[in-house]
Design a protein around this motif. Structure first.
Motif, PDB file in Angstrom:
ATOM      1  N   UNK A  30      15.672   1.879   3.377  1.00  0.00           N
ATOM      2  CA  UNK A  30      15.324   1.994   1.847  1.00  0.00           C
ATOM      3  C   UNK A  30      14.638   3.153   1.550  1.00  0.00           C
ATOM      4  N   UNK A  31      13.851   3.757   1.042  1.00  0.00           N
ATOM      5  CA  UNK A  31      12.402   4.771   0.534  1.00  0.00           C
ATOM      6  C   UNK A  31      11.733   3.205   0.084  1.00  0.00           C
ATOM      7  N   UNK A  37       7.381  -2.664   2.846  1.00  0.00           N
ATOM      8  CA  UNK A  37       6.514  -2.682   4.397  1.00  0.00           C
ATOM      9  C   UNK A  37       5.718  -2.778   4.689  1.00  0.00           C
ATOM     10  N   UNK A  38       5.206  -1.102   3.880  1.00  0.00           N
ATOM     11  CA  UNK A  38       3.494  -0.831   3.711  1.00  0.00           C
ATOM     12  C   UNK A  38       3.291  -1.698   3.017  1.00  0.00           C
ATOM     13  N   UNK A 131      18.374  -9.355   5.157  1.00  0.00           N
ATOM     14  CA  UNK A 131      17.189 -10.406   5.798  1.00  0.00           C
ATOM     15  C   UNK A 131      16.025 -10.052   6.111  1.00  0.00           C
ATOM     16  N   UNK A 132      15.920  -8.064   6.394  1.00  0.00           N
ATOM     17  CA  UNK A 132      14.244  -7.725   6.946  1.00  0.00           C
ATOM     18  C   UNK A 132      14.073  -7.447   5.020  1.00  0.00           C
TER      19      UNK A 132
END
Length: 153
Positions: A30-31, A37-38, A131-132
């Motif tokens: 997903x964007x 994350x980044x 979960x991520x």
């Protein structure tokens, strides 16, 4: 015409028990998850870099003091002082970047309210994507708690 033997098909993973498929891909990230994350990675990496520079400063100061006590040549002490000064030069810039990246992460989480409902409870069984995201949000929250304390702001 093909040359040589064909590549063998991969064998099934013993624990998963299903046949692997050639060219199978994981679902696209997903964007918003990718941006999160980044941003989390950037804050974590810069925090680690800042901690490293602070540790290096302490180590370098101790090394210079020991060299002076041991009567090491002045030129060697001067060289180590230059190394210390290099470290002292990058600390303020790294601190500013850490503040900036932390602020950007905080604004991103505030803007994207979809992450507000994330709790410390694990995601449903088999929901690897959920979960991520949960782990990323929890990491982000921890970083946002740690960074101001570390920087004294």
């Amino acid at each position: 015409a093909r040359r040589g033997p064909e590549a063998p098909l991969p064998t099934p993973h013993p624990e998963r028990g299903r046949e692997p498929t050639r060219g199978a891909r994981m679902p696209a990230e997903d964007p918003l998850q990718k941006q999160l994350r980044i941003k989390v990675g950037t804050v974590a990496r810069t925090k680690k870099e800042y901690e490293g520079y602070l540790k290096e400063e302490v180590t370098q100061r101790a090394k210079i003091e020991k060299m002076k006590e041991d009567g090491v040549e002045e030129a060697d002490v001067k060289k180590q002082t230059e190394v210390l000064n290099d470290t002292l030069t990058v600390i303020p810039d790294t601190r500013q970047r850490l503040l900036k990246y932390g602020q950007e992460l905080s604004e991103f989480l505030a803007k994207n309210r979809v992450f507000e409902g994330v709790t410390t409870e694990p995601a449903a069984d088999g929901d690897e994507l959920g979960e991520a995201v949960r782990k990323l949000v929890l990491d982000a929250r921890q970083l946002l708690a740690d960074v101001p304390v570390m920087l004294g702001v």
